[in-house]
Design a protein around this motif. Sequence first.
Motif, PDB file in Angstrom:
ATOM      1  N   LEU A 189       0.869  -1.203   0.146  1.00 27.51           N
ATOM      2  CA  LEU A 189       0.115   0.080   0.220  1.00 27.51           C
ATOM      3  C   LEU A 189       1.034   1.285  -0.034  1.00 27.51           C
ATOM      4  CD1 LEU A 189      -2.643   1.409   0.156  1.00 27.51           C
ATOM      5  CD2 LEU A 189      -2.597   1.045   2.331  1.00 27.51           C
ATOM      6  N   ALA A 190       1.965   1.221   0.727  1.00 29.57           N
ATOM      7  CA  ALA A 190       2.937   2.217   0.930  1.00 29.57           C
ATOM      8  C   ALA A 190       3.561   2.723  -0.589  1.00 29.57           C
ATOM      9  CB  ALA A 190       4.140   2.227   1.754  1.00 29.57           C
ATOM     10  N   ALA A 191       3.951   1.526  -1.409  1.00 27.90           N
ATOM     11  CA  ALA A 191       4.398   1.687  -2.402  1.00 27.90           C
ATOM     12  C   ALA A 191       3.447   2.178  -3.571  1.00 27.90           C
ATOM     13  CB  ALA A 191       4.903   0.435  -3.017  1.00 27.90           C
ATOM     14  N   GLU A 192       2.242   1.620  -3.383  1.00 30.99           N
ATOM     15  CA  GLU A 192       1.232   2.067  -4.439  1.00 30.99           C
ATOM     16  C   GLU A 192       0.721   3.964  -4.111  1.00 30.99           C
ATOM     17  OE1 GLU A 192      -2.151  -0.180  -5.258  1.00 30.99           O
ATOM     18  OE2 GLU A 192      -1.092  -1.912  -4.359  1.00 30.99           O
ATOM     19  N   LEU A 193       0.741   4.021  -2.950  1.00 28.70           N
ATOM     20  CA  LEU A 193       0.696   5.607  -2.645  1.00 28.70           C
ATOM     21  C   LEU A 193       1.619   6.504  -3.100  1.00 28.70           C
ATOM     22  CD1 LEU A 193      -0.703   5.228   1.089  1.00 28.70           C
ATOM     23  CD2 LEU A 193      -2.127   6.200  -0.723  1.00 28.70           C
ATOM     24  N   VAL A 194       2.800   5.883  -2.911  1.00 34.16           N
ATOM     25  CA  VAL A 194       4.024   6.782  -3.667  1.00 34.16           C
ATOM     26  C   VAL A 194       3.770   6.659  -5.086  1.00 34.16           C
ATOM     27  CG1 VAL A 194       6.619   6.819  -3.888  1.00 34.16           C
ATOM     28  CG2 VAL A 194       5.711   6.383  -1.492  1.00 34.16           C
ATOM     29  N   ALA A 195       3.592   5.782  -5.744  1.00 39.04           N
ATOM     30  CA  ALA A 195       3.726   5.931  -7.196  1.00 39.04           C
ATOM     31  C   ALA A 195       2.359   6.825  -7.955  1.00 39.04           C
ATOM     32  CB  ALA A 195       3.060   4.146  -7.675  1.00 39.04           C
ATOM     33  N   ALA A 196       1.282   6.875  -6.959  1.00 43.32           N
ATOM     34  CA  ALA A 196       0.177   7.779  -7.299  1.00 43.32           C
ATOM     35  C   ALA A 196       0.482   9.127  -7.368  1.00 43.32           C
ATOM     36  CB  ALA A 196      -0.938   7.450  -6.356  1.00 43.32           C
ATOM     37  N   VAL A 197       1.646   9.638  -6.819  1.00 39.34           N
ATOM     38  CA  VAL A 197       2.029  11.073  -6.959  1.00 39.34           C
ATOM     39  C   VAL A 197       2.944  11.121  -8.185  1.00 39.34           C
ATOM     40  CG1 VAL A 197       3.376  13.027  -5.831  1.00 39.34           C
ATOM     41  CG2 VAL A 197       1.934  11.168  -4.376  1.00 39.34           C
ATOM     42  N   PHE A 202       6.797  16.613  -7.337  1.00 38.73           N
ATOM     43  CA  PHE A 202       8.000  16.623  -6.517  1.00 38.73           C
ATOM     44  C   PHE A 202       8.764  17.662  -7.060  1.00 38.73           C
ATOM     45  CE2 PHE A 202       7.124  11.971  -5.871  1.00 38.73           C
ATOM     46  CZ  PHE A 202       6.834  12.120  -4.584  1.00 38.73           C
ATOM     47  N   ALA A 203       8.587  17.976  -8.434  1.00 38.98           N
ATOM     48  CA  ALA A 203       9.380  19.203  -9.188  1.00 38.98           C
ATOM     49  C   ALA A 203       8.882  20.453  -8.668  1.00 38.98           C
ATOM     50  CB  ALA A 203       9.274  19.200 -10.485  1.00 38.98           C
ATOM     51  N   ALA A 204       7.559  20.357  -8.575  1.00 41.60           N
ATOM     52  CA  ALA A 204       6.814  21.551  -8.021  1.00 41.60           C
ATOM     53  C   ALA A 204       7.227  21.844  -6.277  1.00 41.60           C
ATOM     54  CB  ALA A 204       5.363  21.349  -7.936  1.00 41.60           C
ATOM     55  N   MET A 205       7.220  20.962  -5.608  1.00 44.37           N
ATOM     56  CA  MET A 205       8.031  20.908  -4.291  1.00 44.37           C
ATOM     57  C   MET A 205       9.013  21.441  -4.208  1.00 44.37           C
ATOM     58  SD  MET A 205       6.343  17.253  -2.623  1.00 44.37           S
ATOM     59  CE  MET A 205       4.779  16.710  -2.988  1.00 44.37           C
ATOM     60  N   ALA A 206       9.906  21.048  -5.232  1.00 42.61           N
ATOM     61  CA  ALA A 206      11.207  21.613  -4.930  1.00 42.61           C
ATOM     62  C   ALA A 206      11.552  22.940  -5.303  1.00 42.61           C
ATOM     63  CB  ALA A 206      12.060  20.597  -6.068  1.00 42.61           C
ATOM     64  N   THR A 207      10.668  23.197  -6.375  1.00 42.88           N
ATOM     65  CA  THR A 207      10.506  24.882  -6.793  1.00 42.88           C
ATOM     66  C   THR A 207      10.045  25.747  -5.691  1.00 42.88           C
ATOM     67  OG1 THR A 207       9.770  24.249  -8.997  1.00 42.88           O
ATOM     68  CG2 THR A 207       9.476  26.551  -8.262  1.00 42.88           C
ATOM     69  N   VAL A 239       2.445   2.968   7.244  1.00 38.14           N
ATOM     70  CA  VAL A 239       2.085   3.209   5.812  1.00 38.14           C
ATOM     71  C   VAL A 239       2.697   4.705   5.577  1.00 38.14           C
ATOM     72  CG1 VAL A 239       0.548   3.372   3.843  1.00 38.14           C
ATOM     73  CG2 VAL A 239       0.313   1.304   5.447  1.00 38.14           C
ATOM     74  N   VAL A 240       1.954   5.426   6.492  1.00 37.56           N
ATOM     75  CA  VAL A 240       2.467   6.965   6.293  1.00 37.56           C
ATOM     76  C   VAL A 240       3.760   7.289   6.466  1.00 37.56           C
ATOM     77  CG1 VAL A 240       1.761   9.218   7.304  1.00 37.56           C
ATOM     78  CG2 VAL A 240       0.036   7.508   6.940  1.00 37.56           C
ATOM     79  N   ARG A 241       4.450   6.642   7.358  1.00 39.55           N
ATOM     80  CA  ARG A 241       5.863   6.799   7.760  1.00 39.55           C
ATOM     81  C   ARG A 241       6.489   6.352   6.407  1.00 39.55           C
ATOM     82  NH1 ARG A 241      10.245   4.300   8.587  1.00 39.55           N
ATOM     83  NH2 ARG A 241       9.308   2.023   8.571  1.00 39.55           N
ATOM     84  N   ARG A 242       6.446   5.313   5.777  1.00 38.98           N
ATOM     85  CA  ARG A 242       6.946   4.650   4.658  1.00 38.98           C
ATOM     86  C   ARG A 242       6.939   5.822   3.384  1.00 38.98           C
ATOM     87  NH1 ARG A 242       7.043  -1.617   4.468  1.00 38.98           N
ATOM     88  NH2 ARG A 242       7.120  -2.110   6.605  1.00 38.98           N
ATOM     89  N   VAL A 243       5.724   6.369   3.312  1.00 43.85           N
ATOM     90  CA  VAL A 243       5.287   7.129   2.181  1.00 43.85           C
ATOM     91  C   VAL A 243       6.235   8.714   2.535  1.00 43.85           C
ATOM     92  CG1 VAL A 243       3.462   8.827   1.423  1.00 43.85           C
ATOM     93  CG2 VAL A 243       3.055   6.306   1.897  1.00 43.85           C
ATOM     94  N   MET A 244       6.278   9.247   3.773  1.00 45.58           N
ATOM     95  CA  MET A 244       6.779  10.138   4.038  1.00 45.58           C
ATOM     96  C   MET A 244       8.462  10.068   3.779  1.00 45.58           C
ATOM     97  SD  MET A 244       4.669  12.539   4.606  1.00 45.58           S
ATOM     98  CE  MET A 244       5.564  13.890   5.284  1.00 45.58           C
ATOM     99  N   ASP A 245       8.787   8.967   3.998  1.00 44.30           N
ATOM    100  CA  ASP A 245      10.699   8.674   3.925  1.00 44.30           C
ATOM    101  C   ASP A 245      10.851   8.628   2.310  1.00 44.30           C
ATOM    102  OD1 ASP A 245      10.984   8.512   6.627  1.00 44.30           O
ATOM    103  OD2 ASP A 245      10.784   6.130   6.703  1.00 44.30           O
ATOM    104  N   ALA A 246       9.609   8.107   1.565  1.00 42.89           N
ATOM    105  CA  ALA A 246       9.946   8.005   0.192  1.00 42.89           C
ATOM    106  C   ALA A 246       9.861   9.602  -0.507  1.00 42.89           C
ATOM    107  CB  ALA A 246       9.015   7.268  -0.602  1.00 42.89           C
ATOM    108  N   PHE A 247       8.802  10.319   0.194  1.00 46.82           N
ATOM    109  CA  PHE A 247       8.570  11.543  -0.378  1.00 46.82           C
ATOM    110  C   PHE A 247      10.105  12.405   0.014  1.00 46.82           C
ATOM    111  CE2 PHE A 247       3.762  11.896  -0.280  1.00 46.82           C
ATOM    112  CZ  PHE A 247       3.664  10.997  -1.344  1.00 46.82           C
ATOM    113  N   THR A 248      10.751  12.339   1.233  1.00 46.89           N
ATOM    114  CA  THR A 248      11.658  13.020   1.706  1.00 46.89           C
ATOM    115  C   THR A 248      12.847  12.875   0.693  1.00 46.89           C
ATOM    116  OG1 THR A 248      10.904  12.918   3.889  1.00 46.89           O
ATOM    117  CG2 THR A 248      13.266  13.234   3.643  1.00 46.89           C
ATOM    118  N   ASP A 249      13.122  11.495   0.315  1.00 41.91           N
ATOM    119  CA  ASP A 249      14.072  11.460  -0.417  1.00 41.91           C
ATOM    120  C   ASP A 249      14.062  11.909  -1.945  1.00 41.91           C
ATOM    121  OD1 ASP A 249      15.270   9.794   1.427  1.00 41.91           O
ATOM    122  OD2 ASP A 249      14.539   7.864   0.579  1.00 41.91           O
ATOM    123  N   THR A 250      12.864  11.794  -2.341  1.00 44.78           N
ATOM    124  CA  THR A 250      12.717  12.231  -3.675  1.00 44.78           C
ATOM    125  C   THR A 250      12.479  13.844  -3.610  1.00 44.78           C
ATOM    126  OG1 THR A 250      11.188  10.429  -4.250  1.00 44.78           O
ATOM    127  CG2 THR A 250      10.858  12.437  -5.747  1.00 44.78           C
TER     128      THR A 250
END
Length: 260
Positions: A189-197, A202-207, A239-250
């Motif tokens: 589920l965490a992987a699918e949530l990350v893939a849905a973004v 992430f480019a917009a977040m970086a900007t 699940v949320v922790r794993r998603v946030m970790d993936a978001f942080t890296d990206t």
Amino acid sequence: MRIGEIAALVGVTTRAIRHYHHVGLLPEPDRRPNGYRAYSVRDAVRLARVRRLTELGLSLDEVRDVLADDAGRELAEVLAELDADLARQQAELAERRRRLAVLLAAPPGEAEPVSPALAELLAKAPATASPSAALDREHLSLLDASGAVGEELYAVLGTVAADPAVLALYERLDELADAAGDDPRIGPLAAELVAAVPPEAFAAMATAAATTDGAGGPQEVPGFLEALLAEYAPAQAEVVRRVMDAFTDTWATQTKRGRE
């Protein structure tokens, strides 16, 4: 003319005239033998100009600049600045009224004081009773109020919010409310949530991060992640922790590229 007479002629108070004398905006006139001030027509003309300029919104310092004989700024320059400031205030008032109109038009209990961009994003999401979706909505409202995200990101997330498949992911997260912290459904589920973004998000977040004083995403604010995870049951929090970790890296990778 005495002070009361020039005040009546120009349409100001005697108190205002004395204040203009005190701040050096209106020169002190000659005095009669009895001690009363004797104002001339020239004094009345200057006082009338002071009144007109203050009614336009100029400060007394700006009025002094306009009335200066030599080095002061030109009237056209001061008025142009005033006009620009009034235009800015008018635009801000129009935007506040527009937001207020949105809140007034919403059914009781459904209005949220969020930015227009976030309101547009939330309007695209299908109606749902999912507790996880409701929490996500609250978290977005918090980030919106903090200024951590911007219109570009909301625009990118529009397609995500409208996707029925994302709603199904929320419902799967709801199903973990009573699950153990090592439930096998957590990883997929965490992987699918990350893939849905989408990557554009992430480019917009970086900007946004590159144009602010912050070094990264909102998860870097002390205590934010802990408070976020505390809203969920153990399996959901994982699940949320794993998603946030993936978001942080990206996010960190995209932000670094954006600043190079």
